[in-house]
Design an enzyme around this catalytic site. Structure first.
Site, PDB file in Angstrom:
ATOM      1  N   GLY A  12      35.926  39.570  41.324  1.00 47.39           N
ATOM      2  CA  GLY A  12      35.954  40.093  39.953  1.00 47.39           C
ATOM      3  C   GLY A  12      35.300  39.114  38.996  1.00 47.39           C
ATOM      4  N   ASP A  13      35.118  39.551  37.746  1.00 46.21           N
ATOM      5  CA  ASP A  13      34.542  38.716  36.688  1.00 46.21           C
ATOM      6  C   ASP A  13      33.112  38.273  36.996  1.00 46.21           C
ATOM      7  OD1 ASP A  13      37.107  38.769  35.408  1.00 46.21           O
ATOM      8  OD2 ASP A  13      37.750  37.226  36.811  1.00 46.21           O
ATOM      9  N   LYS A  16      29.992  42.311  35.456  1.00 46.89           N
ATOM     10  CA  LYS A  16      29.620  43.725  35.634  1.00 46.89           C
ATOM     11  C   LYS A  16      29.414  44.448  34.310  1.00 46.89           C
ATOM     12  CE  LYS A  16      33.414  44.385  38.007  1.00 46.89           C
ATOM     13  NZ  LYS A  16      33.873  43.021  38.226  1.00 46.89           N
ATOM     14  N   GLY A  17      30.226  44.099  33.300  1.00 44.11           N
ATOM     15  CA  GLY A  17      30.148  44.787  32.007  1.00 44.11           C
ATOM     16  C   GLY A  17      28.743  44.732  31.446  1.00 44.11           C
ATOM     17  N   ALA A  39      41.310  45.002  34.293  1.00 43.01           N
ATOM     18  CA  ALA A  39      39.893  44.670  34.128  1.00 43.01           C
ATOM     19  C   ALA A  39      39.615  44.251  32.685  1.00 43.01           C
ATOM     20  CB  ALA A  39      39.046  45.892  34.466  1.00 43.01           C
ATOM     21  N   GLY A  40      38.606  43.437  32.520  1.00 43.54           N
ATOM     22  CA  GLY A  40      38.168  43.067  31.172  1.00 43.54           C
ATOM     23  C   GLY A  40      36.665  42.912  31.226  1.00 43.54           C
ATOM     24  N   HIS A  41      35.954  43.918  30.770  1.00 48.72           N
ATOM     25  CA  HIS A  41      34.496  43.874  30.836  1.00 48.72           C
ATOM     26  C   HIS A  41      33.931  43.474  29.478  1.00 48.72           C
ATOM     27  CE1 HIS A  41      34.587  46.744  34.538  1.00 48.72           C
ATOM     28  NE2 HIS A  41      34.936  45.515  34.816  1.00 48.72           N
ATOM     29  N   THR A 129      48.001  40.295  36.477  1.00 48.36           N
ATOM     30  CA  THR A 129      47.681  40.304  35.050  1.00 48.36           C
ATOM     31  C   THR A 129      48.885  40.780  34.221  1.00 48.36           C
ATOM     32  OG1 THR A 129      46.798  42.543  35.234  1.00 48.36           O
ATOM     33  CG2 THR A 129      45.227  40.737  35.466  1.00 48.36           C
ATOM     34  N   ARG A 143      54.419  59.034  45.523  1.00 46.82           N
ATOM     35  CA  ARG A 143      54.467  60.402  44.993  1.00 46.82           C
ATOM     36  C   ARG A 143      55.484  60.573  43.882  1.00 46.82           C
ATOM     37  NH1 ARG A 143      55.145  61.875  50.949  1.00 46.82           N
ATOM     38  NH2 ARG A 143      56.096  59.858  50.642  1.00 46.82           N
ATOM     39  N   GLN A 224      37.317  44.934  38.929  1.00 45.30           N
ATOM     40  CA  GLN A 224      37.715  43.846  39.823  1.00 45.30           C
ATOM     41  C   GLN A 224      36.566  43.537  40.793  1.00 45.30           C
ATOM     42  OE1 GLN A 224      40.393  46.545  39.485  1.00 45.30           O
ATOM     43  NE2 GLN A 224      40.707  45.335  37.659  1.00 45.30           N
ATOM     44  N   ARG A 303      43.394  33.279  31.062  1.00 45.33           N
ATOM     45  CA  ARG A 303      43.672  32.211  32.033  1.00 45.33           C
ATOM     46  C   ARG A 303      42.380  31.528  32.474  1.00 45.33           C
ATOM     47  NH1 ARG A 303      46.847  35.238  36.712  1.00 45.33           N
ATOM     48  NH2 ARG A 303      45.401  36.884  36.137  1.00 45.33           N
ATOM     49  N   ARG A 305      39.655  30.348  34.892  1.00 42.39           N
ATOM     50  CA  ARG A 305      39.304  30.826  36.231  1.00 42.39           C
ATOM     51  C   ARG A 305      39.051  29.640  37.151  1.00 42.39           C
ATOM     52  NH1 ARG A 305      35.120  34.892  33.484  1.00 42.39           N
ATOM     53  NH2 ARG A 305      36.599  36.462  32.822  1.00 42.39           N
ATOM     54  N   LYS A 331      24.660  34.896  35.603  1.00 42.66           N
ATOM     55  CA  LYS A 331      25.026  33.546  35.149  1.00 42.66           C
ATOM     56  C   LYS A 331      24.262  32.420  35.849  1.00 42.66           C
ATOM     57  CE  LYS A 331      29.395  33.974  32.995  1.00 42.66           C
ATOM     58  NZ  LYS A 331      30.774  33.563  32.923  1.00 42.66           N
TER      59      LYS A 331
HETATM   60  P1  IMP Z   1      46.898  42.872  39.201  1.00 45.26           P
HETATM   61  O1  IMP Z   1      45.669  43.666  39.435  1.00 45.26           O
HETATM   62  O2  IMP Z   1      47.231  42.698  37.749  1.00 45.26           O
HETATM   63  O3  IMP Z   1      48.073  43.387  39.984  1.00 45.26           O
HETATM   64  O4  IMP Z   1      46.623  41.375  39.739  1.00 45.26           O
HETATM   65  C1  IMP Z   1      46.448  41.093  41.130  1.00 45.26           C
HETATM   66  C2  IMP Z   1      45.395  40.001  41.328  1.00 45.26           C
HETATM   67  O5  IMP Z   1      44.124  40.511  40.970  1.00 45.26           O
HETATM   68  C3  IMP Z   1      45.611  38.759  40.470  1.00 45.26           C
HETATM   69  O6  IMP Z   1      45.176  37.621  41.194  1.00 45.26           O
HETATM   70  C4  IMP Z   1      44.680  38.997  39.290  1.00 45.26           C
HETATM   71  O7  IMP Z   1      44.291  37.799  38.679  1.00 45.26           O
HETATM   72  C5  IMP Z   1      43.520  39.678  39.972  1.00 45.26           C
HETATM   73  N1  IMP Z   1      42.759  40.559  39.071  1.00 45.26           N
HETATM   74  C6  IMP Z   1      43.118  41.777  38.647  1.00 45.26           C
HETATM   75  N2  IMP Z   1      42.150  42.301  37.860  1.00 45.26           N
HETATM   76  C7  IMP Z   1      41.162  41.402  37.820  1.00 45.26           C
HETATM   77  C8  IMP Z   1      39.866  41.404  37.193  1.00 45.26           C
HETATM   78  O8  IMP Z   1      39.430  42.351  36.537  1.00 45.26           O
HETATM   79  N3  IMP Z   1      39.114  40.281  37.391  1.00 45.26           N
HETATM   80  C9  IMP Z   1      39.548  39.246  38.155  1.00 45.26           C
HETATM   81  N4  IMP Z   1      40.743  39.210  38.759  1.00 45.26           N
HETATM   82  C10 IMP Z   1      41.541  40.288  38.596  1.00 45.26           C
END
Ligand code: IMP
Length: 429
Positions: A12-13, A16-17, A39-41, A129, A143, A224, A303, A305, A331
């Site tokens: 992830g990160d 992609k955005g 997600a955070g794009h 997250t 279900r 992700q 947080r 990375r 990058k």
């Molecule tokens: P959750 O998706 O919030 O349940 O987190 C599970 C794991 O996936 C954790 O290690 C998060 O830091 C990681 N994670 C979830 N979404 C992202 C993302 O968009 N980018 C990077 N790591 C993510």
């Protein structure tokens, strides 16, 4: 085939955005198919930063229709906040520009409370997250989830809460020692959100299939990354959805034969947030340098990375499980000024060389990376706009990746802005 999948090939990160924002310029429909507001794009246009958690990054292009597919889990309050912020910026002027599947699942307040409580109680933390993603997907699989179709109907919503909240409250109170949630309060909040979101809700599988059949350009936007896939990632240090290309079919409601290209976005180095194995991690000054130069702090949680070298063994795996056809390298500028660069080309485990990622996290934790060393480049690549502008050493770095993975790089980013890219090929040209 005019459909393209853009997904994260690492943890992830990967940026992609920004990539989706660039490719969306020529797309007709942009579809998200899994994940939620974990997600955070981040998209930077004209120096202005927009961070999107639920809404596809293509929303910054008014001509395109954005779809949130059935495979996504949505927190209504977060989604509304995002919609309001976009509207305040003069974007999203037409409600039908954003469609939400009536089969998508709702992240309810008890999912968020349970996610946080479970994480706080765990001895080995996953570093979620805290957005309720795991509990929402768990209810879907069990279900007992709430889909948008039912969420829009007050009676069905109330009946759902009356059925499901007692169990969630039992867990919160008796197991996690937390205050229970009040049904009426949750009902009123969700009902208010449902009224506002109603205008966006649609049977989206129809919209996507109609678009594909009409030959429209459809872009599928992953969230992700591959290594966070619940089946193929570093389980249990993963998210709760499938993040690989196959999830496009289940999460948007299309057949595999409708997918054209599958582009894997890969950062020029590697990062991960949260716990879990990461063989090429640099737990030293160099790792801190990558973090500082790359602004490697989570756009969802803030947080820091974890940073490390590019791991081509991991990328080979990502290539296979996704069926990648192309790469996007992001990058590259973050590696500026390093005298030498390393890329992982295998692991050593118990005195043996491994050329594939082990499936057990316990083994992956013990893997030591085997590196190939390349020369770094002096100066900065951030002003480069064409392949020939890049220093020879950067060209070699990219060629090495391409040869190793047998994949062509189609776009290179050298800075956060939309224009700070070297576009070698537009998939929708
Ligand atoms: P959750 O998706 O919030 O349940 O987190 C599970 C794991 O996936 C954790 O290690 C998060 O830091 C990681 N994670 C979830 N979404 C992202 C993302 O968009 N980018 C990077 N790591 C993510």
């Amino acid at each position: 085939m005019p459909s393209v999948v853009i997904l994260g090939a690492q943890w992830g990160d990967e940026g992609k955005g920004m990539v989706i924002d660039i490719y969306a310029e020529k797309a007709d429909v942009i579809v998200r198919y899994q994940g939620g507001n974990n997600a955070g794009h981040t998209v930077v246009v004209g120096g202005e930063k927009t961070i999107l958690h639920h809404i596809p990054s293509g929303i910054l292009h008014a001509h395109a229709q954005c779809v949130i597919g059935n495979g996504v889990v949505l927190d209504p309050a977060v989604l509304l906040g995002e919609i309001d912020r976009l509207k305040a910026k003069g974007l999203l002027t037409n409600d039908r520009q954003l469609l939400i599947s009536d089969r998508a699942h709702v992240i309810c307040p008890h999912h968020v409370a349970l996610d946080k409580a479970a994480e706080a109680k765990k001895d080995t933390k996953l570093g979620t997250t805290g957005r309720g993603i795991g509990p929402a997907y768990r209810d879907k699989a069990a279900r007992s989830g709430l889909r948008f179709g039912e969420f829009l109907q007050p009676e069905a919503l109330r009946a759902h809460l009356a059925r499901e909240l007692p169990e969630a409250n039992f867990m919160l109170e008796k197991y996690y020692n937390q205050a229970p949630l009040q049904l009426e309060e949750i009902y009123e909040t969700l009902r208010g959100s449902a009224d506002r979101l109603r205008v966006h809700v649609e049977c989206t599988y129809r919209v996507v299939n109609d678009a594909l059949q009409a030959g429209k350009k459809v872009l599928f936007e992953g969230a992700q990354g591959t290594m966070l896939d619940v089946d193929h990632g570093t389980y249990p240090f993963v998210t709760s959805s499938n993040t690989i290309a196959g999830a496009v079919c289940t999460g948007a409601g299309i057949g595999p034969n409708q997918i054209g290209r599958i582009m894997g976005v890969v950062k020029a180095y590697t990062t991960r947030v949260g716990a879990g194995p990461f063989p090429t991690e640099l737990d030293d000054e160099l790792g801190q340098r990558l973090r500082d130069r790359g602004g490697e702090y989570g756009s969802t949680t803030g947080r820091p990375r974890r940073c490390g070298w590019l791991d081509l063994t991991q990328m080979k795996y990502a290539t296979e499980v996704n069926g990648l056809t192309d790469l996007v390298l992001t990058k590259l500028d973050v590696l500026d000024g390093l005298s030498s660069l390393r890329v992982g080309v295998g692991y050593e485990l118990d005195g043996r060389r491994l050329n594939v990622m082990p499936s057990l996290a316990a083994d992956y934790f013990r893997c030591r990376p085997i590196y190939h060393e390349l020369s770094g480049w002096p100066g900065s690549v951030s002003g480069c706009r064409q392949w020939d502008d890049l220093p020879d050493e950067a060209n070699e770095y990219i060629r090495f990746i391409e040869h190793y993975l047998h994949l062509p790089v189609k776009l290179i980013s050298v800075g956060p802005g939309r224009e700070e890219t070297i576009v070698l090929e537009q998939p929708f040209a």
